[in-house]
Design an enzyme around this catalytic site. Structure first.
Site, PDB file in Angstrom:
ATOM      1  CD  GLU A 176      -3.057  -1.118   2.179  1.00  0.00           C
ATOM      2  OE1 GLU A 176      -4.123  -1.678   1.892  1.00  0.00           O
ATOM      3  OE2 GLU A 176      -2.908  -0.492   3.238  1.00  0.00           O
ATOM      4  CD  GLU A 376      -3.952  -6.089   2.385  1.00  0.00           C
ATOM      5  OE1 GLU A 376      -4.806  -5.404   2.999  1.00  0.00           O
ATOM      6  OE2 GLU A 376      -2.735  -5.914   2.497  1.00  0.00           O
TER       7      GLU A 376
HETATM    8  C1  BGP Z   1      -4.568  -2.884   4.806  1.00  0.00           C
HETATM    9  C2  BGP Z   1      -3.247  -3.408   5.245  1.00  0.00           C
HETATM   10  C3  BGP Z   1      -3.269  -4.643   6.043  1.00  0.00           C
HETATM   11  C4  BGP Z   1      -4.532  -4.941   6.775  1.00  0.00           C
HETATM   12  C5  BGP Z   1      -5.808  -4.467   6.116  1.00  0.00           C
HETATM   13  C6  BGP Z   1      -7.030  -4.491   6.974  1.00  0.00           C
HETATM   14  O1  BGP Z   1      -4.527  -1.517   4.823  1.00  0.00           O
HETATM   15  O2  BGP Z   1      -2.384  -3.645   4.163  1.00  0.00           O
HETATM   16  O3  BGP Z   1      -2.095  -4.702   6.762  1.00  0.00           O
HETATM   17  O4  BGP Z   1      -4.464  -4.798   8.103  1.00  0.00           O
HETATM   18  O5  BGP Z   1      -5.675  -3.207   5.571  1.00  0.00           O
HETATM   19  O6  BGP Z   1      -7.053  -3.377   7.798  1.00  0.00           O
HETATM   20  P1  BGP Z   1      -7.385  -3.443   9.324  1.00  0.00           P
HETATM   21  O7  BGP Z   1      -6.413  -4.384   9.911  1.00  0.00           O
HETATM   22  O8  BGP Z   1      -7.200  -2.065   9.799  1.00  0.00           O
HETATM   23  O9  BGP Z   1      -8.782  -3.915   9.423  1.00  0.00           O
END
Ligand code: BGP
Length: 478
Positions: A176, A376
Site C-alpha cells: 500500500e 487483499e
Molecule cells: C490494509 C493493510 C493490512 C490490513 C488491512 C485491513 O490496509 O495492508 O495490513 O491490516 O488493511 O485493515 P485493518 O487491519 O485495519 O482492518
C-alpha cells in the site's frame, strides 16, 4: 467452464508484524509496529518511543505464526491454497536496518516457511516491506524522509533475493505504497515519526516530508525491480496499492472533478510512477496545491523508467463518495469519506461494495494493461462462538462470494486477473486499531484483545466454503 485462468492464484494474505509474534526472537530488532499499543474502533492505538511496561503491544506475540507456521500452512494447504501472501520482517534480517551482514537465524526462519509452502505446493507471494520499518531507522533518520534509506532497502533486498532466489518468484516492493500520500502513512509506510509518541494515526507530517519520502520509496522500488530483472529473470516484480475508489456523490460537475482529483491523488499518482515509470501530468498540480518542492537527483527519472513493475496488485475493501455539498462522513481502509446511501457498512463503518471491485478492475486494467491481482479483500467482523461451539460466519462468506462474482464479471469483461488472496486468511492483529476482535480469517485463533488466549486454531464455516471455491476454480460459490 470457469472464467478464471487455470493457474489462478487462489490463496490468502498476511503481514509479518500482524501475525508472526516472536518480536525479539533469534536476534530480531524492533520495528515501527513493535512500538504500537493496542486500541479499538473507538480508542486509538498509540505509538510509543520506548516499550512501556504498563502497555500491551499486540505485535509482540500476535498469533505466534513464528512457532505455528507448519500447522498454519498445513491448514492453508487443506483449503487448497495455490498461493500464500506473507511479508518478510525486515528486522529479522537486519535488526537495525544498517547492518551489512544479515542475521542468519532470521534468514533460516523464512527458509523453513518457504520450504513448508513448497512441500504443500503453495507459491509464496512476498511483500518486502509491509509497514515493518526497523524502528532504528525511524529514530536515527526519520524513516523514509531520509534518502539514505534507499541504500538500506537495497541491501535488504539483495540479501533476501539471493537467499530465496530458488524459493520465491513473486515479490511486491512496498505494501500500500500510496498510504504515504496521507497523514497516517507516517507510522504505517513511511516511518516518519521520529520522536513522536501519541495516537498512531493522528501524527501530522507536512506534505513536503511525505511526498519526498514517497519519492525515496519510488526510487528504492525501481532500483530493486531493475536489479531483480537483471540478476533474477525468473522473478515477477509487483507494486501494491491500497485502492480507495471514490464516487462523485452527485452529478454536479464540481463533484465529478473533485472525485477525479481524489482518484488521482489517492490511487493513480503512485500507480502511474510504478507502472508507467514517470510522474503523471497531474503531479505538478498536486505539488503546487500542497506547496511541495520535490527534490530529485540526477538519474532519478531514468531509474523510475527502468524499474517498472511486471504486475499490479492492490487491496480492495470498500468505496466512499466525495462531494462539494453536505454529506455524512463514514470511515474506511486508510481513508474515510462521504456515506453512500446505496451501500451497507461493516461494524467498522467500511462500506461494502462488490460491484465497485468490477469497476476498479476495469479502470486499472484499462489504464495499465498488465496482469492484476487482488491481494487483499475481506470483511473484518466480530466472530461469536455459536451454541454448538462453532463459528458460523455466513456474513463473511456472503461478502467474499459477492466479490468473487464481480471479479468473474471483470474477467469476462477482458481483465487479465492473476489471483486472489483475501486478507487475514487466519485471524490476526488489525493494522488500523491493533485489535484481535476485528477478525478476517477462515481460521479462528483463540487470542483476544487483552492478550489472553491459548492460540489454538479452529476452522470457521468459511474454511470449507473457500476450500470448495478453490477446488472448483471459482465456479461453485454456493
Ligand atoms: C490494509 C493493510 C493490512 C490490513 C488491512 C485491513 O490496509 O495492508 O495490513 O491490516 O488493511 O485493515 P485493518 O487491519 O485495519 O482492518
Amino acid at each position: 467452464m470457469s472464467v478464471f485462468r487455470k493457474d489462478f492464484l487462489w490463496g490468502g494474505a498476511t503481514a509479518a508484524n500482524q501475525f508472526e509474534g516472536g518480536w525479539d526472537a533469534d536476534g530480531k530488532g524492533p520495528s515501527v509496529p513493535d512500538m504500537c499499543t493496542n486500541g479499538s474502533h473507538t480508542v486509538p492505538k498509540w505509538i510509543t518511543t520506548a516499550i512501556r511496561p504498563d502497555k500491551l503491544y499486540p505485535s509482540h506475540e500476535a498469533i505466534d505464526f513464528y512457532h505455528h507456521y507448519a500447522e498454519d500452512i498445513a491448514l492453508f494447504a487443506e483449503m487448497g491454497f495455490k498461493c500464500f501472501r506473507l511479508s518478510i520482517n525486515w528486522t529479522r534480517i537486519f535488526p537495525t536496518g544498517e547492518e551489512t551482514t544479515p542475521n542468519e537465524k532470521g534468514l533460516e526462519f523464512y527458509d523453513k516457511v518457504f520450504d513448508c509452502c513448497k512441500k504443500h505446493g503453495i507459491e509464496p507471494l512476498v511483500t518486502i516491506s509491509h509497514y515493518e520499518l526497523p524502528y532504528a531507522l525511524t529514530e536515527k533518520y526519520n524513516g523514509w524522509a531520509d534518502r539514505r534509506l534507499i541504500g538500506f532497502y537495497e541491501n535488504y533486498c539483495h540479501a533476501i533475493f539471493e537467499r530465496y532466489k530458488d524459493k520465491v518468484k513473486y515479490w511486491l516492493t512496498f505494501n500500500e505504497i500510496n498510504c504515504g500520500m496521507s497523514g497516517f502513512g507516517a507510522v504505517l509506510g513511511l516511518g516518519t515519526c521520529q520522536g513522536y509518541e501519541g495516537p498512531a494515526m493522528g501524527i501530522e507530517t507536512s506534505a513536503q516530508t511525505r511526498l519526498q519520502a514517497l519519492h525515496h520509496q519510488f526510487v528504492a522500488s525501481a532500483k530493486v525491480v531493475k536489479y531483480a530483472h537483471e540478476h533474477y529473470p525468473q522473478f515477477q516484480m509487483g507494486c501494491m496499492i491500497a485502492f480507495m475508489a471514490t464516487y462523485p456523490m452527485t452529478c454536479d460537475p464540481a463533484d465529478v472533478v473533485l472525485n477525479q482529483q481524489k482518484m488521482q491523488e489517492g490511487n493513480w499518482y503512485c500507480g502511474d510512477v510504478q507502472v508507467r515509470g514517470a510522474y503523471p501530468h497531474f503531479a505538478k498540480r498536486i505539488w503546487k496545491e500542497l506547496g511541495v518542492e520535490l527534490k530529485m537527483e540526477p538519474g532519478d527519472e531514468a531509474i523510475l523508467k527502468e524499474g517498472t513493475v511486471d504486475f499490479y496488485t492492490f487491496s480492495y475493501y470498500m468505496t466512499n463518495c466525495v462531494t462539494t455539498h453536505e454529506g455524512e462522513q463514514t470511515s474506511g481502509n486508510l481513508m474515510g469519506g462521504i456515506k453512500n446511501p446505496y451501500l451497507k457498512a461493516s461494524d467498522w463503518g467500511w462500506q461494502i461494495d462488490p460491484q465497485g471491485l468490477r469497476y476498479v478492475l476495469n479502470e486499472i486494467y484499462g489504464r495499465y494493461q498488465i496482469p492484476l491481482m487482488v491481494v487483499e479483500n475481506g470483511l473484518g467482523a466480530y466472530d461469536e462462538r455459536s451454541e454448538d461451539g462453532k463459528f458460523h460466519d455466513s456474513y463473511r462468506i456472503d461478502y467474499l462470494r459477492s466479490h468473487i462474482q464481480e471479479m468473474a464479471k471483470a474477467v469476462e469483461d477482458g481483465v487479465d486477473l492473476m489471483g486472489y488472496t483475501p486478507w487475514g486468511c487466519i485471524d490476526l492483529v488489525s493494522a488500523s486499531t491493533g485489535e484481535m476482535a476485528k477478525r478476517y480469517g477462515f481460521i479462528y485463533v483463540n487470542k483476544f484483545d487483552d492478550g489472553t488466549g491459548d492460540l489454538s486454531r479452529e476452522k470457521k464455516d468459511s474454511f470449507d466454503w473457500y476450500k470448495k471455491v478453490i477446488a472448483t476454480n471459482g465456479e461453485d460459490l454456493a
